[in-house]
Design a protein around this motif. Structure first.
Motif, PDB file in Angstrom:
ATOM      1  N   ALA A   1       0.826  -1.206   0.000  1.00 49.29           N
ATOM      2  CA  ALA A   1       0.000   0.000   0.000  1.00 49.29           C
ATOM      3  C   ALA A   1       0.862   1.259   0.000  1.00 49.29           C
ATOM      4  O   ALA A   1       0.549   2.232  -0.700  1.00 49.29           O
ATOM      5  CB  ALA A   1      -0.929  -0.009   1.217  1.00 49.29           C
ATOM      6  N   ILE A   2       1.934   1.255   0.769  1.00 53.66           N
ATOM      7  CA  ILE A   2       2.826   2.421   0.814  1.00 53.66           C
ATOM      8  C   ILE A   2       3.476   2.636  -0.549  1.00 53.66           C
ATOM      9  O   ILE A   2       3.559   3.775  -1.038  1.00 53.66           O
ATOM     10  CB  ILE A   2       3.891   2.245   1.932  1.00 53.66           C
ATOM     11  N   ILE A   3       3.922   1.550  -1.168  1.00 54.70           N
ATOM     12  CA  ILE A   3       4.528   1.663  -2.497  1.00 54.70           C
ATOM     13  C   ILE A   3       3.513   2.199  -3.506  1.00 54.70           C
ATOM     14  O   ILE A   3       3.814   3.084  -4.313  1.00 54.70           O
ATOM     15  CB  ILE A   3       5.080   0.288  -2.953  1.00 54.70           C
ATOM     16  N   LEU A   4       2.295   1.673  -3.424  1.00 55.32           N
ATOM     17  CA  LEU A   4       1.236   2.129  -4.336  1.00 55.32           C
ATOM     18  C   LEU A   4       0.946   3.609  -4.127  1.00 55.32           C
ATOM     19  O   LEU A   4       0.753   4.371  -5.081  1.00 55.32           O
ATOM     20  CB  LEU A   4      -0.031   1.296  -4.109  1.00 55.32           C
ATOM     21  N   PHE A   5       0.932   4.030  -2.883  1.00 49.35           N
ATOM     22  CA  PHE A   5       0.687   5.440  -2.571  1.00 49.35           C
ATOM     23  C   PHE A   5       1.791   6.325  -3.152  1.00 49.35           C
ATOM     24  O   PHE A   5       1.516   7.390  -3.728  1.00 49.35           O
ATOM     25  CB  PHE A   5       0.582   5.634  -1.061  1.00 49.35           C
ATOM     26  N   LEU A   6       3.028   5.890  -3.008  1.00 47.01           N
ATOM     27  CA  LEU A   6       4.152   6.670  -3.548  1.00 47.01           C
ATOM     28  C   LEU A   6       4.086   6.758  -5.074  1.00 47.01           C
ATOM     29  O   LEU A   6       4.349   7.816  -5.656  1.00 47.01           O
ATOM     30  CB  LEU A   6       5.482   6.053  -3.099  1.00 47.01           C
ATOM     31  N   ILE A   7       3.698   5.657  -5.697  1.00 46.32           N
ATOM     32  CA  ILE A   7       3.513   5.673  -7.154  1.00 46.32           C
ATOM     33  C   ILE A   7       2.412   6.648  -7.534  1.00 46.32           C
ATOM     34  O   ILE A   7       2.535   7.414  -8.491  1.00 46.32           O
ATOM     35  CB  ILE A   7       3.194   4.247  -7.680  1.00 46.32           C
ATOM     36  N   GLY A   8       1.347   6.645  -6.746  1.00 51.61           N
ATOM     37  CA  GLY A   8       0.237   7.559  -6.997  1.00 51.61           C
ATOM     38  C   GLY A   8       0.642   9.014  -6.849  1.00 51.61           C
ATOM     39  O   GLY A   8       0.273   9.860  -7.671  1.00 51.61           O
ATOM     40  N   VAL A   9       1.415   9.308  -5.830  1.00 51.22           N
ATOM     41  CA  VAL A   9       1.866  10.689  -5.627  1.00 51.22           C
ATOM     42  C   VAL A   9       2.781  11.116  -6.771  1.00 51.22           C
ATOM     43  O   VAL A   9       2.688  12.248  -7.271  1.00 51.22           O
ATOM     44  CB  VAL A   9       2.578  10.833  -4.260  1.00 51.22           C
ATOM     45  N   PHE A  10       3.636  10.221  -7.219  1.00 48.61           N
ATOM     46  CA  PHE A  10       4.502  10.534  -8.358  1.00 48.61           C
ATOM     47  C   PHE A  10       3.668  10.779  -9.618  1.00 48.61           C
ATOM     48  O   PHE A  10       3.951  11.683 -10.404  1.00 48.61           O
ATOM     49  CB  PHE A  10       5.504   9.404  -8.605  1.00 48.61           C
ATOM     50  N   THR A  11       2.624   9.959  -9.799  1.00 50.57           N
ATOM     51  CA  THR A  11       1.715  10.134 -10.944  1.00 50.57           C
ATOM     52  C   THR A  11       1.061  11.507 -10.895  1.00 50.57           C
ATOM     53  O   THR A  11       0.933  12.194 -11.908  1.00 50.57           O
ATOM     54  CB  THR A  11       0.634   9.041 -10.927  1.00 50.57           C
ATOM     55  N   LEU A  12       0.642  11.893  -9.711  1.00 51.68           N
ATOM     56  CA  LEU A  12       0.012  13.205  -9.528  1.00 51.68           C
ATOM     57  C   LEU A  12       0.996  14.316  -9.846  1.00 51.68           C
ATOM     58  O   LEU A  12       0.679  15.285 -10.539  1.00 51.68           O
ATOM     59  CB  LEU A  12      -0.459  13.324  -8.077  1.00 51.68           C
ATOM     60  N   PHE A  13       2.201  14.164  -9.355  1.00 48.08           N
ATOM     61  CA  PHE A  13       3.246  15.178  -9.546  1.00 48.08           C
ATOM     62  C   PHE A  13       3.600  15.331 -11.029  1.00 48.08           C
ATOM     63  O   PHE A  13       3.793  16.444 -11.531  1.00 48.08           O
ATOM     64  CB  PHE A  13       4.479  14.783  -8.738  1.00 48.08           C
ATOM     65  N   SER A  14       3.670  14.200 -11.729  1.00 44.57           N
ATOM     66  CA  SER A  14       4.091  14.253 -13.133  1.00 44.57           C
ATOM     67  C   SER A  14       2.943  14.586 -14.075  1.00 44.57           C
ATOM     68  O   SER A  14       3.170  14.874 -15.237  1.00 44.57           O
ATOM     69  CB  SER A  14       4.708  12.910 -13.532  1.00 44.57           C
ATOM     70  N   GLY A  15       1.701  14.539 -13.564  1.00 43.16           N
ATOM     71  CA  GLY A  15       0.555  14.918 -14.392  1.00 43.16           C
ATOM     72  C   GLY A  15      -0.015  13.803 -15.248  1.00 43.16           C
ATOM     73  O   GLY A  15      -0.828  14.056 -16.134  1.00 43.16           O
ATOM     74  N   PHE A  16       0.380  12.556 -15.001  1.00 46.01           N
ATOM     75  CA  PHE A  16      -0.152  11.452 -15.795  1.00 46.01           C
ATOM     76  C   PHE A  16      -1.614  11.149 -15.461  1.00 46.01           C
ATOM     77  O   PHE A  16      -2.284  10.431 -16.206  1.00 46.01           O
ATOM     78  CB  PHE A  16       0.671  10.176 -15.575  1.00 46.01           C
ATOM     79  N   ASN A  17      -2.106  11.676 -14.342  1.00 44.33           N
ATOM     80  CA  ASN A  17      -3.465  11.358 -13.927  1.00 44.33           C
ATOM     81  C   ASN A  17      -4.526  12.105 -14.730  1.00 44.33           C
ATOM     82  O   ASN A  17      -5.696  11.791 -14.656  1.00 44.33           O
ATOM     83  CB  ASN A  17      -3.651  11.661 -12.439  1.00 44.33           C
ATOM     84  N   ARG A  18      -4.124  13.121 -15.500  1.00 44.31           N
ATOM     85  CA  ARG A  18      -5.092  13.917 -16.236  1.00 44.31           C
ATOM     86  C   ARG A  18      -4.629  14.126 -17.669  1.00 44.31           C
ATOM     87  O   ARG A  18      -3.459  13.910 -17.982  1.00 44.31           O
ATOM     88  CB  ARG A  18      -5.322  15.249 -15.541  1.00 44.31           C
ATOM     89  N   ALA A  19      -5.585  14.560 -18.519  1.00 48.18           N
ATOM     90  CA  ALA A  19      -5.218  14.890 -19.888  1.00 48.18           C
ATOM     91  C   ALA A  19      -4.299  16.103 -19.862  1.00 48.18           C
ATOM     92  O   ALA A  19      -4.495  17.010 -19.052  1.00 48.18           O
ATOM     93  CB  ALA A  19      -6.481  15.195 -20.694  1.00 48.18           C
ATOM     94  N   PRO A  20      -3.292  16.137 -20.734  1.00 55.47           N
ATOM     95  CA  PRO A  20      -2.330  17.257 -20.701  1.00 55.47           C
ATOM     96  C   PRO A  20      -3.000  18.579 -21.063  1.00 55.47           C
ATOM     97  O   PRO A  20      -3.990  18.613 -21.798  1.00 55.47           O
ATOM     98  CB  PRO A  20      -1.282  16.872 -21.758  1.00 55.47           C
ATOM     99  N   PHE A  21      -2.443  19.660 -20.548  1.00 58.90           N
ATOM    100  CA  PHE A  21      -2.953  20.988 -20.860  1.00 58.90           C
ATOM    101  C   PHE A  21      -2.721  21.287 -22.328  1.00 58.90           C
ATOM    102  O   PHE A  21      -1.694  20.931 -22.896  1.00 58.90           O
ATOM    103  CB  PHE A  21      -2.239  22.054 -20.019  1.00 58.90           C
ATOM    104  N   ARG A  22      -3.722  21.979 -22.924  1.00 58.25           N
ATOM    105  CA  ARG A  22      -3.544  22.453 -24.283  1.00 58.25           C
ATOM    106  C   ARG A  22      -2.600  23.640 -24.263  1.00 58.25           C
ATOM    107  O   ARG A  22      -2.678  24.481 -23.373  1.00 58.25           O
ATOM    108  CB  ARG A  22      -4.884  22.899 -24.876  1.00 58.25           C
TER     109      ARG A  22
END
Lengths: 136, 62
Positions: free
Chosen positions: B10-31
């Motif tokens: 769970a901790i590893i998954l959380f860290l991956i999630g935070v990295f995803t959030l930081f890098s912006g992979f969780n959303r469509a890129p800005f135009r």
């Protein structure tokens, strides 16, 4: 498959769908004034963290053994579902006031958040019955 | 799987999630284009009204 397993899988699937929803049904991709992200960006950044936590907690339903722990987990899942519903509201973080892509995303996330809340409530009910010894 | 082992996962998954959030992979890129996002801001509005509409849809409330 018993009722608890069915609810656990349901919670996990709903959480996973909510986690990837903003990629499938994207929010606004424009920038306000060409410079800064709009409100919906911040709302959905927060939604991501909350749904990530929901995924982790839903997964833990498969490893918890006592009724008390499962009941508490169900309670937290219920509360997380509530937070998912609350974040896009204008009195929380909010989304764009005009109709836009983020409204479509919010429509689906509201349905998912409601289902997650309901699943949490059912988990609480099921495990409170178990901890009272009514069912095995 | 035990709870202890799941906690590590769970901790590893959380860290991956935070990295995803930081890098912006969780959303469509800005135009990158300056096109307006919302229909209300299109065509019919005068330039001042367009800027006002853009300000309404913006961002973080103070």
């Amino acid at each position: 498959m018993n009722q608890y397993k069915i609810l656990s899988w349901t919670a996990l699937l709903i959480s996973l769908v909510l986690l990837i929803l903003p990629r499938i049904v994207p929010i606004c991709t424009g920038l306000a004034g060409g410079v800064q992200p709009m409100q919906c960006h911040y709302a959905y950044q927060a939604e991501f963290i909350v749904t990530l936590l929901a995924v982790i907690l839903s997964g833990s339903l498969f490893v918890l053994t006592t009724s008390e722990a499962r009941l508490l987990n169900g309670l937290v899942i219920l509360l997380l579902g509530g937070i998912i519903l609350i974040l896009p509201q204008p009195w929380a973080i909010g989304i764009c006031p005009e109709a836009g892509a983020c409204h479509k995303t919010t429509f689906f996330i509201t349905i998912g958040g409601g289902l997650l809340t309901l699943t949490g409530a059912l988990l609480i009910w099921l495990n409170s019955r178990k901890s009272r010894g009514e069912i095995q | 799987m035990t709870l202890q082992r799941y906690s590590v996962f769970a901790i590893i998954l959380f860290l991956i999630g935070v990295f995803t959030l930081f890098s912006g992979f969780n959303r469509a890129p800005f135009r990158q284009t300056p096109n307006q996002e919302h229909p209300a801001q299109h065509s019919q509005a005068l330039p001042e009204q367009t800027q006002t509409a853009a300000a309404i849809c913006s961002p973080v409330r103070q």
